[in-house]
Design a protein around this motif. Structure first.
Motif, PDB file in Angstrom:
ATOM      1  N   ILE A   1       3.602  -9.250   3.387  1.00 12.69           N
ATOM      2  CA  ILE A   1       3.525  -8.201   4.402  1.00 12.69           C
ATOM      3  C   ILE A   1       2.901  -6.933   3.825  1.00 12.69           C
ATOM      4  O   ILE A   1       3.277  -6.470   2.745  1.00 12.69           O
ATOM      5  CB  ILE A   1       4.945  -7.870   4.919  1.00 12.69           C
ATOM      6  N   GLU A   2       1.938  -6.368   4.563  1.00 14.74           N
ATOM      7  CA  GLU A   2       1.467  -5.001   4.309  1.00 14.74           C
ATOM      8  C   GLU A   2       2.100  -4.138   5.404  1.00 14.74           C
ATOM      9  O   GLU A   2       1.695  -4.209   6.570  1.00 14.74           O
ATOM     10  CB  GLU A   2      -0.055  -4.910   4.379  1.00 14.74           C
ATOM     11  N   PRO A   3       3.090  -3.292   5.093  1.00 14.18           N
ATOM     12  CA  PRO A   3       3.955  -2.729   6.132  1.00 14.18           C
ATOM     13  C   PRO A   3       3.547  -1.397   6.751  1.00 14.18           C
ATOM     14  O   PRO A   3       4.318  -0.829   7.534  1.00 14.18           O
ATOM     15  CB  PRO A   3       5.279  -2.572   5.387  1.00 14.18           C
ATOM     16  N   ASN A   4       2.380  -0.867   6.405  1.00 11.12           N
ATOM     17  CA  ASN A   4       1.919   0.374   7.018  1.00 11.12           C
ATOM     18  C   ASN A   4       0.687   0.077   7.853  1.00 11.12           C
ATOM     19  O   ASN A   4      -0.301  -0.449   7.341  1.00 11.12           O
ATOM     20  CB  ASN A   4       1.607   1.413   5.936  1.00 11.12           C
ATOM     21  N   PHE A   5       0.750   0.433   9.131  1.00 10.81           N
ATOM     22  CA  PHE A   5      -0.294   0.046  10.068  1.00 10.81           C
ATOM     23  C   PHE A   5      -1.045   1.274  10.590  1.00 10.81           C
ATOM     24  O   PHE A   5      -0.688   1.836  11.633  1.00 10.81           O
ATOM     25  CB  PHE A   5       0.297  -0.705  11.271  1.00 10.81           C
ATOM     26  N   PRO A   6      -2.100   1.745   9.903  1.00 12.10           N
ATOM     27  CA  PRO A   6      -2.886   2.864  10.435  1.00 12.10           C
ATOM     28  C   PRO A   6      -3.595   2.456  11.723  1.00 12.10           C
ATOM     29  O   PRO A   6      -3.891   1.271  11.931  1.00 12.10           O
ATOM     30  CB  PRO A   6      -3.879   3.165   9.314  1.00 12.10           C
ATOM     31  N   CYS A   7      -3.903   3.439  12.564  1.00 14.69           N
ATOM     32  CA  CYS A   7      -4.470   3.119  13.876  1.00 14.69           C
ATOM     33  C   CYS A   7      -5.896   2.591  13.785  1.00 14.69           C
ATOM     34  O   CYS A   7      -6.334   1.806  14.624  1.00 14.69           O
ATOM     35  CB  CYS A   7      -4.415   4.344  14.785  1.00 14.69           C
ATOM     36  N   GLY A   8      -6.649   3.048  12.766  1.00 15.24           N
ATOM     37  CA  GLY A   8      -8.021   2.592  12.589  1.00 15.24           C
ATOM     38  C   GLY A   8      -9.036   3.308  13.450  1.00 15.24           C
ATOM     39  O   GLY A   8     -10.235   3.013  13.363  1.00 15.24           O
TER      40      GLY A   8
ATOM     41  N   PHE B   1      -2.292  -7.174   9.239  1.00 13.48           N
ATOM     42  CA  PHE B   1      -1.591  -6.640   8.083  1.00 13.48           C
ATOM     43  C   PHE B   1      -0.730  -7.708   7.404  1.00 13.48           C
ATOM     44  O   PHE B   1       0.306  -7.422   6.811  1.00 13.48           O
ATOM     45  CB  PHE B   1      -0.750  -5.430   8.497  1.00 13.48           C
ATOM     46  N   THR B   2      -1.195  -8.938   7.528  1.00 16.39           N
ATOM     47  CA  THR B   2      -0.543 -10.087   6.901  1.00 16.39           C
ATOM     48  C   THR B   2      -1.561 -10.737   5.970  1.00 16.39           C
ATOM     49  O   THR B   2      -2.689 -11.008   6.376  1.00 16.39           O
ATOM     50  CB  THR B   2      -0.089 -11.096   7.976  1.00 16.39           C
ATOM     51  N   TRP B   3      -1.166 -10.979   4.720  1.00 20.59           N
ATOM     52  CA  TRP B   3      -2.111 -11.455   3.704  1.00 20.59           C
ATOM     53  C   TRP B   3      -1.704 -12.821   3.177  1.00 20.59           C
ATOM     54  O   TRP B   3      -0.561 -13.018   2.761  1.00 20.59           O
ATOM     55  CB  TRP B   3      -2.162 -10.470   2.534  1.00 20.59           C
TER      56      TRP B   3
ATOM     57  N   SER C   1      -1.718  14.634  -4.572  1.00 18.42           N
ATOM     58  CA  SER C   1      -0.687  13.830  -3.920  1.00 18.42           C
ATOM     59  C   SER C   1      -1.188  12.411  -3.704  1.00 18.42           C
ATOM     60  O   SER C   1      -2.377  12.184  -3.505  1.00 18.42           O
ATOM     61  CB  SER C   1      -0.288  14.448  -2.572  1.00 18.42           C
ATOM     62  N   SER C   2      -0.248  11.469  -3.769  1.00 18.57           N
ATOM     63  CA  SER C   2      -0.590  10.067  -3.532  1.00 18.57           C
ATOM     64  C   SER C   2       0.518   9.437  -2.713  1.00 18.57           C
ATOM     65  O   SER C   2       1.698   9.534  -3.066  1.00 18.57           O
ATOM     66  CB  SER C   2      -0.750   9.323  -4.863  1.00 18.57           C
ATOM     67  N   ILE C   3       0.134   8.835  -1.604  1.00 22.50           N
ATOM     68  CA  ILE C   3       1.130   8.139  -0.784  1.00 22.50           C
ATOM     69  C   ILE C   3       0.580   6.779  -0.360  1.00 22.50           C
ATOM     70  O   ILE C   3      -0.589   6.646   0.004  1.00 22.50           O
ATOM     71  CB  ILE C   3       1.541   8.988   0.439  1.00 22.50           C
ATOM     72  N   ILE C   4       1.378   5.808  -0.463  1.00 23.61           N
ATOM     73  CA  ILE C   4       1.104   4.386  -0.218  1.00 23.61           C
ATOM     74  C   ILE C   4      -0.270   3.955  -0.733  1.00 23.61           C
ATOM     75  O   ILE C   4      -0.530   4.079  -1.937  1.00 23.61           O
ATOM     76  CB  ILE C   4       1.358   3.975   1.249  1.00 23.61           C
ATOM     77  N   TYR C   5      -1.191   3.495   0.133  1.00 26.88           N
ATOM     78  CA  TYR C   5      -2.421   2.849  -0.326  1.00 26.88           C
ATOM     79  C   TYR C   5      -3.432   2.849   0.806  1.00 26.88           C
ATOM     80  O   TYR C   5      -3.107   3.165   1.961  1.00 26.88           O
ATOM     81  CB  TYR C   5      -2.134   1.399  -0.751  1.00 26.88           C
ATOM     82  N   GLN C   6      -4.648   2.478   0.480  1.00 28.25           N
ATOM     83  CA  GLN C   6      -5.693   2.391   1.490  1.00 28.25           C
ATOM     84  C   GLN C   6      -5.787   0.953   1.999  1.00 28.25           C
ATOM     85  O   GLN C   6      -5.827   0.007   1.216  1.00 28.25           O
ATOM     86  CB  GLN C   6      -7.057   2.814   0.896  1.00 28.25           C
ATOM     87  N   HIS C   7      -5.840   0.827   3.298  1.00 27.40           N
ATOM     88  CA  HIS C   7      -6.036  -0.490   3.911  1.00 27.40           C
ATOM     89  C   HIS C   7      -7.535  -0.676   4.176  1.00 27.40           C
ATOM     90  O   HIS C   7      -8.191   0.219   4.695  1.00 27.40           O
ATOM     91  CB  HIS C   7      -5.267  -0.567   5.239  1.00 27.40           C
ATOM     92  N   PRO C   8      -8.109  -1.832   3.802  1.00 27.47           N
ATOM     93  CA  PRO C   8      -7.449  -2.992   3.185  1.00 27.47           C
ATOM     94  C   PRO C   8      -7.670  -3.098   1.679  1.00 27.47           C
ATOM     95  O   PRO C   8      -7.162  -4.012   1.042  1.00 27.47           O
ATOM     96  CB  PRO C   8      -8.137  -4.154   3.899  1.00 27.47           C
ATOM     97  N   LEU C   9      -8.444  -2.168   1.100  1.00 24.39           N
ATOM     98  CA  LEU C   9      -8.934  -2.357  -0.270  1.00 24.39           C
ATOM     99  C   LEU C   9      -7.834  -2.485  -1.315  1.00 24.39           C
ATOM    100  O   LEU C   9      -7.921  -3.330  -2.208  1.00 24.39           O
ATOM    101  CB  LEU C   9      -9.880  -1.216  -0.643  1.00 24.39           C
ATOM    102  N   ASP C  10      -6.807  -1.638  -1.235  1.00 20.55           N
ATOM    103  CA  ASP C  10      -5.810  -1.648  -2.299  1.00 20.55           C
ATOM    104  C   ASP C  10      -5.000  -2.936  -2.326  1.00 20.55           C
ATOM    105  O   ASP C  10      -4.633  -3.428  -3.394  1.00 20.55           O
ATOM    106  CB  ASP C  10      -4.890  -0.430  -2.182  1.00 20.55           C
TER     107      ASP C  10
END
Length: 336
Positions: free
Chosen positions: A83-90, A127-129, A278-287
Motif C-alpha cells: 500500500i502507498e497510503p497518501n493519495f494526492p489529487c493529481g 496507489f497499490t504496488w 522540511s521533508s514530509i512523506i514522498y513523491q508519487h510515484p517516483l519514490d
C-alpha cells in the motif's frame, strides 16, 4: 472481518466490521503484514486532533489482491502488493509542480479515512504496488517508511561522501541511517535509547552517547564537518538542539512531526548561514518506484530494524508497546 477500531485516545478495539467492497478503480486487499508507524502512535495517544474517531487506523501494510473494482485490470487475484497510503489529487497546482506530498486535497489512508488495521482493506489501484517475489515479506511491509527515509535523504544538500548526522532513531531515523551508510555518507547517529544507537552502529554509523551535551555535540559535528543534520525525533527540543549544535553553513532537514513549537534563534540561524529544510512523506510515484527497486536489488534490508512482531489479535498490546518508545519497529501478522 476483524478490524482495529480506535474508539478514542488509547482505546483501540478489535471489532467485527463489514468487509468493504471496492468501487470503480479500487482494489480489495487481504492483509498479511502490517507496520505500526509513529504517526499511528501519535493518533493513538490523542495528539492528532483532526483524525475522525472512531476509525480503523493503520497505513503500512502488504497483502494479496482479493477483489478488483470496475476498470481495474493490471493485477491478478492473489497477487502480492504493498500500500502507498497518501493519495494526492493529481490536479492542483502543487501536484502539477511535482509536489504532491503537500497536496492540500491529499487523502490520507488510515489517518483521515479508513485504513488497513483490518483483515481486508480497500484503496485506489493507482496507489497499490505489485511486489517482486525477491522481496521478503518483512522487508516489503517497510517499503512505505523506507520511501519516507529515501525522500528525506534526497531533500538534503548532502551527497555521498559527505558527513551527516541523524537525531532520533525511530523507524525513519534508522532507515535513513541504513540508506545513508549504504550510499557512502559518513553518518553520526544520536538517540536516547541505547539499543537504537547500537543498531545504527551495526549499519556503519558512528553512535553519539545519549548523555552528550549540546556543546560537545557541536564540537563533534564541527570536527566531522557535518553538512546536514536530519531531525527525525519528532520532539520540539530536537530542532532547537540541532540548530544550536549545527556547524556554520549546515542545513537541518526536519522530518519529525512534533506537536509542540520549537525555539529557534533567528539571529544565530541567519548569522551562521544555516538552512532549515522540511521533508514530509514522498513523491508519487517516483519514490515508491525507487524504493521497490532498491529492495529488489538487495541494496538495503529494512527488516533489520524490526524489534518485535505480534499477531493481529494482539493489536492493543502492540500499540501499547509501540507507545512505550523503546521499540525501533513493531509489525503485525495474520498468521498463528
Amino acid at each position: 472481518m476483524k478490524a482495529g477500531v480506535l474508539q478514542k485516545p488509547q482505546v483501540i478495539e478489535l471489532r467485527d466490521c463489514a468487509i468493504p467492497e471496492p468501487g470503480e478503480g479500487e482494489v480489495r486487499i487481504k492483509m498479511e503484514y502490517l507496520g505500526i508507524c509513529g504517526s499511528d502512535v501519535s493518533i493513538y495517544q490523542g495528539h492528532r486532533v483532526n483524525t475522525p474517531l472512531p476509525l480503523i487506523i493503520g497505513h503500512e501494510g502488504i497483502g494479496r489482491i482479493e477483489k478488483m473494482g470496475a476498470g481495474v485490470s493490471r493485477f491478478t487475484i492473489g497477487q502480492r502488493v504493498v500500500i502507498e497510503p497518501n493519495f494526492p489529487c493529481g490536479h492542483c497546482a502543487l501536484c502539477w509542480q511535482g509536489r504532491g506530498n503537500i497536496c492540500p486535497h491529499k487523502r490520507i489512508f488510515g489517518v483521515l479515512e479508513t485504513g488497513c488495521f483490518a483483515e481486508y482493506a480497500v484503496l485506489p489501484a493507482q496507489f497499490t504496488w505489485a511486489l517482486p517475489d525477491s522481496i521478503a515479506d518483512e522487508d516489503a511491509v517497510l517499503i512505505e517508511p523506507l520511501a519516507v527515509a529515501l525522500h528525506t535523504l534526497y531533500t538534503s544538500t548532502a551527497r555521498p561522501g559527505d558527513s551527516v548526522a541523524v537525531l532520533g532513531l525511530g523507524a525513519i531515523g534508522l532507515l535513513l541511517t541504513q540508506l545513508a551508510c549504504r550510499m557512502g555518507y559518513q553518518v553520526m547517529a544520536y538517540d536516547r535509547v541505547e539499543g537504537k544507537t547500537t543498531l545504527a552502529r551495526q549499519f556503519g554509523a558512528k553512535a553519539i552517547p545519549a548523555q552528550t551535551s549540546v556543546a560537545d555535540l557541536a564540537d563533534l559535528w564541527q570536527q566531522a564537518k557535518v553538512s546536514s543534520i536530519f531531525e527525525c525525533a519528532g520532539a520540539a527540543p530536537a530542532l532547537s538542539m540541532a540548530l544550536e549544535a549545527a556547524p556554520r553553513g549546515a542545513s537541518v532537514v526536519v522530518a519529525g512531526l512534533a506537536d509542540k513549537p520549537s525555539a529557534i534563534n533567528e539571529f544565530s540561524l541567519t548569522r551562521q548561514g544555516q538552512q532549515v529544510l522540511s521533508s514530509i512523506i514522498y513523491q508519487h510515484p517516483l519514490d515508491f518506484q525507487r524504493t521497490i527497486t532498491l529492495l529488489e536489488n538487495g541494496f538495503v534490508q529494512p527488516s533489520k530494524i524490526i524489534s518485535a512482531q505480534y499477531p493481529f489479535e494482539e493489536l492493543p498490546k502492540a500499540m501499547d508497546a509501540a507507545a512505550n518508545g523503546q521499540h525501533s519497529k513493531i509489525i503485525l501478522h495474520f498468521y498463528s
